[in-house]
Design a protein around this motif. Structure first.
Motif, PDB file in Angstrom:
ATOM      1  N   UNK A 141      -3.131   6.010  -4.522  1.00 34.08           N
ATOM      2  CA  UNK A 141      -4.504   6.450  -4.261  1.00 34.08           C
ATOM      3  C   UNK A 141      -5.441   6.012  -5.385  1.00 34.08           C
ATOM      4  N   UNK A 142      -4.992   6.186  -6.622  1.00 33.97           N
ATOM      5  CA  UNK A 142      -5.829   5.802  -7.761  1.00 33.97           C
ATOM      6  C   UNK A 142      -6.148   4.313  -7.696  1.00 33.97           C
ATOM      7  N   UNK A 143      -5.117   3.503  -7.406  1.00 35.48           N
ATOM      8  CA  UNK A 143      -5.317   2.064  -7.326  1.00 35.48           C
ATOM      9  C   UNK A 143      -6.321   1.666  -6.252  1.00 35.48           C
ATOM     10  N   UNK A 144      -6.345   2.404  -5.134  1.00 31.94           N
ATOM     11  CA  UNK A 144      -7.253   2.080  -4.037  1.00 31.94           C
ATOM     12  C   UNK A 144      -8.662   2.629  -4.243  1.00 31.94           C
ATOM     13  N   UNK A 145      -8.800   3.699  -5.025  1.00 28.75           N
ATOM     14  CA  UNK A 145     -10.105   4.333  -5.193  1.00 28.75           C
ATOM     15  C   UNK A 145     -10.860   3.847  -6.427  1.00 28.75           C
ATOM     16  N   UNK A 146     -10.159   3.167  -7.323  1.00 27.65           N
ATOM     17  CA  UNK A 146     -10.852   2.501  -8.428  1.00 27.65           C
ATOM     18  C   UNK A 146     -11.625   1.304  -7.883  1.00 27.65           C
ATOM     19  N   UNK A 147     -12.758   0.991  -8.504  1.00 29.52           N
ATOM     20  CA  UNK A 147     -13.478  -0.209  -8.095  1.00 29.52           C
ATOM     21  C   UNK A 147     -12.609  -1.435  -8.378  1.00 29.52           C
ATOM     22  N   UNK A 148     -12.573  -2.417  -7.455  1.00 29.75           N
ATOM     23  CA  UNK A 148     -11.743  -3.611  -7.674  1.00 29.75           C
ATOM     24  C   UNK A 148     -12.031  -4.335  -8.978  1.00 29.75           C
ATOM     25  N   UNK A 149     -13.244  -4.165  -9.498  1.00 28.36           N
ATOM     26  CA  UNK A 149     -13.577  -4.848 -10.752  1.00 28.36           C
ATOM     27  C   UNK A 149     -12.877  -4.225 -11.956  1.00 28.36           C
ATOM     28  N   UNK A 150     -12.321  -3.020 -11.795  1.00 30.71           N
ATOM     29  CA  UNK A 150     -11.549  -2.391 -12.874  1.00 30.71           C
ATOM     30  C   UNK A 150     -10.121  -2.940 -12.830  1.00 30.71           C
ATOM     31  N   UNK A 151     -10.001  -4.230 -13.047  1.00 24.89           N
ATOM     32  CA  UNK A 151      -8.745  -4.931 -12.791  1.00 24.89           C
ATOM     33  C   UNK A 151      -7.562  -4.403 -13.603  1.00 24.89           C
ATOM     34  N   UNK A 152      -7.791  -4.125 -14.868  1.00 25.03           N
ATOM     35  CA  UNK A 152      -6.695  -3.669 -15.723  1.00 25.03           C
ATOM     36  C   UNK A 152      -6.172  -2.313 -15.262  1.00 25.03           C
ATOM     37  N   UNK A 153      -7.085  -1.386 -14.951  1.00 24.94           N
ATOM     38  CA  UNK A 153      -6.673  -0.065 -14.498  1.00 24.94           C
ATOM     39  C   UNK A 153      -6.009  -0.133 -13.124  1.00 24.94           C
ATOM     40  N   UNK A 154      -6.535  -0.999 -12.264  1.00 20.40           N
ATOM     41  CA  UNK A 154      -5.911  -1.174 -10.940  1.00 20.40           C
ATOM     42  C   UNK A 154      -4.489  -1.698 -11.084  1.00 20.40           C
ATOM     43  N   UNK A 155      -4.296  -2.667 -11.977  1.00 17.97           N
ATOM     44  CA  UNK A 155      -2.949  -3.199 -12.211  1.00 17.97           C
ATOM     45  C   UNK A 155      -2.018  -2.123 -12.759  1.00 17.97           C
ATOM     46  N   UNK A 156      -2.536  -1.291 -13.660  1.00 24.99           N
ATOM     47  CA  UNK A 156      -1.711  -0.215 -14.214  1.00 24.99           C
ATOM     48  C   UNK A 156      -1.306   0.764 -13.120  1.00 24.99           C
ATOM     49  N   UNK A 157      -2.245   1.104 -12.237  1.00 25.50           N
ATOM     50  CA  UNK A 157      -1.936   2.018 -11.134  1.00 25.50           C
ATOM     51  C   UNK A 157      -0.882   1.411 -10.206  1.00 25.50           C
ATOM     52  N   UNK A 158      -1.002   0.132  -9.926  1.00 21.28           N
ATOM     53  CA  UNK A 158      -0.017  -0.535  -9.058  1.00 21.28           C
ATOM     54  C   UNK A 158       1.362  -0.551  -9.706  1.00 21.28           C
ATOM     55  N   UNK A 159       1.407  -0.754 -11.013  1.00 25.55           N
ATOM     56  CA  UNK A 159       2.691  -0.740 -11.719  1.00 25.55           C
ATOM     57  C   UNK A 159       3.325   0.644 -11.659  1.00 25.55           C
ATOM     58  N   UNK A 160       2.518   1.673 -11.830  1.00 27.07           N
ATOM     59  CA  UNK A 160       3.043   3.038 -11.695  1.00 27.07           C
ATOM     60  C   UNK A 160       3.550   3.283 -10.280  1.00 27.07           C
ATOM     61  N   UNK A 161       2.808   2.796  -9.299  1.00 30.10           N
ATOM     62  CA  UNK A 161       3.230   2.960  -7.905  1.00 30.10           C
ATOM     63  C   UNK A 161       4.593   2.328  -7.677  1.00 30.10           C
ATOM     64  N   UNK A 162       4.778   1.125  -8.192  1.00 33.57           N
ATOM     65  CA  UNK A 162       6.068   0.440  -8.047  1.00 33.57           C
ATOM     66  C   UNK A 162       7.178   1.207  -8.765  1.00 33.57           C
ATOM     67  N   UNK A 163       6.908   1.633  -9.990  1.00 23.77           N
ATOM     68  CA  UNK A 163       7.926   2.353 -10.770  1.00 23.77           C
ATOM     69  C   UNK A 163       8.356   3.630 -10.063  1.00 23.77           C
ATOM     70  N   UNK A 164       7.413   4.364  -9.524  1.00 29.97           N
ATOM     71  CA  UNK A 164       7.765   5.630  -8.883  1.00 29.97           C
ATOM     72  C   UNK A 164       8.415   5.426  -7.517  1.00 29.97           C
ATOM     73  N   UNK A 165       8.073   4.341  -6.846  1.00 29.53           N
ATOM     74  CA  UNK A 165       8.814   4.009  -5.621  1.00 29.53           C
ATOM     75  C   UNK A 165      10.300   3.806  -5.952  1.00 29.53           C
ATOM     76  N   UNK A 166      10.573   3.110  -7.052  1.00 30.32           N
ATOM     77  CA  UNK A 166      11.957   2.880  -7.462  1.00 30.32           C
ATOM     78  C   UNK A 166      12.647   4.199  -7.829  1.00 30.32           C
ATOM     79  N   UNK A 167      11.915   5.094  -8.503  1.00 27.64           N
ATOM     80  CA  UNK A 167      12.503   6.380  -8.864  1.00 27.64           C
ATOM     81  C   UNK A 167      12.793   7.224  -7.627  1.00 27.64           C
ATOM     82  N   UNK A 168      11.936   7.123  -6.623  1.00 29.87           N
ATOM     83  CA  UNK A 168      12.197   7.841  -5.361  1.00 29.87           C
ATOM     84  C   UNK A 168      13.485   7.334  -4.728  1.00 29.87           C
ATOM     85  N   UNK A 169      13.655   6.010  -4.698  1.00 30.10           N
ATOM     86  CA  UNK A 169      14.881   5.436  -4.124  1.00 30.10           C
ATOM     87  C   UNK A 169      16.114   5.898  -4.903  1.00 30.10           C
ATOM     88  N   UNK A 170      15.991   5.912  -6.246  1.00 33.69           N
ATOM     89  CA  UNK A 170      17.121   6.373  -7.068  1.00 33.69           C
ATOM     90  C   UNK A 170      17.462   7.826  -6.772  1.00 33.69           C
TER      91      UNK A 170
END
Length: 264
Positions: free
Chosen positions: A154-183
């Motif tokens: 949600x954070x990644x989608x609601x940040x303005x696209x121009x906030x590229x660094x924060x959007x990338x950080x949110x996407x990385x967290x999303x990926x990490x937590x998806x992996x933790x859910x699978x584990x």
């Protein structure tokens, strides 16, 4: 034990009634101006949970357990009501009956899962059927890890696209937590053989590190949003809302680890 029942009940109600109240606000803000009936229903739920939250502070840990059970039942009915409301909204969105609404389907599903968690928790408390520690550890982590993964998305989608660094950080967290859910789900599927103290201890340690990191990211984002220092369409209350849920998860992990220590 009766004091513990009352204390646990009040802790759940005080935390989750505020969350439900805020969900009502966020959903209302996402409706179109012509969705007057849905807006009215959201406002009714906001007032209902605001009243529950306020009333919960009139109870103490010395409250009569029977009185607490009656209040739990009342709140559980309210949680069931808002759960049904959220699922109705999800159905309307997925069948394209709310075109132009600003409520993401996943966000509505996310909030309904939390309402269902709340209502089931109250039922368990009233019936005295709390899960054994090992089961509770895995089940709670599966639930909250998915919640954290959703937040990052949600954070990644609601940040303005121009906030590229924060959007990338949110996407990385999303990926990490998806992996933790699978584990977590892998560990769950290996029950009961996976329910050893060393495995559960390592499971909690790993999750704590990731949740603490996400919590700190949420706190930074919340502070920047409140100070109008980043571009987004995130309501300041929503930023604080997701931060508090991460804090709640860390509190639960700490509680589980303390209980595990007694089994070593």
């Amino acid at each position: 034990m009766t004091n513990a029942f009352v204390a646990q009940s009040l802790d759940e109600i005080r935390f989750w009634s505020r969350i439900m109240k805020e969900h009502s606000l966020f959903l209302r803000l996402g409706f179109r101006c012509e969705d007057t009936q849905l807006i009215q229903e959201a406002n009714q739920f906001y007032r209902l949970f605001e009243d529950i939250e306020q009333r919960s502070h009139s109870f103490t840990n010395q409250t009569d357990p029977e009185q607490m059970r009656r209040f739990n039942s009342e709140v559980q009915q309210a949680a069931t009501g808002i759960f049904a409301f959220k699922r109705k909204i999800l159905g309307l969105i997925l069948t394209c009956q709310l075109p132009g609404s600003n409520n993401f389907p996943l966000l509505v599903d996310h909030t309904s899962r939390e309402a269902n968690y709340f209502r089931k928790r109250l039922i368990e408390l009233n019936e005295g059927k709390l899960k054994p520690l090992a089961d509770a550890i895995i089940k709670e982590n599966v639930f909250f890890l998915r919640i954290m993964a959703d937040h990052a998305q949600f954070i990644g989608h609601l940040l303005d696209p121009s906030e590229r660094k924060l959007v990338d950080m949110a996407r990385n967290f999303s990926h990490d937590f998806d992996q933790l859910v699978f584990q977590a789900r892998d560990l769950e599927s290996m029950k009961p053989q996976s329910q050893t103290v060393p495995l559960l201890d390592q499971f909690l340690d790993q999750n704590r590190v990731s949740v603490a990191s996400l919590r700190d990211f949420k706190k930074t984002a919340r502070d920047l949003i409140e100070e109008c220092r980043i571009k987004s369409i995130i309501h300041p209350l929503l930023a604080d809302h997701v931060f508090r849920e991460a804090e709640r998860f860390l509190h639960i992990i700490d509680m589980f680890e303390k209980n595990l220590q007694t089994q070593k």
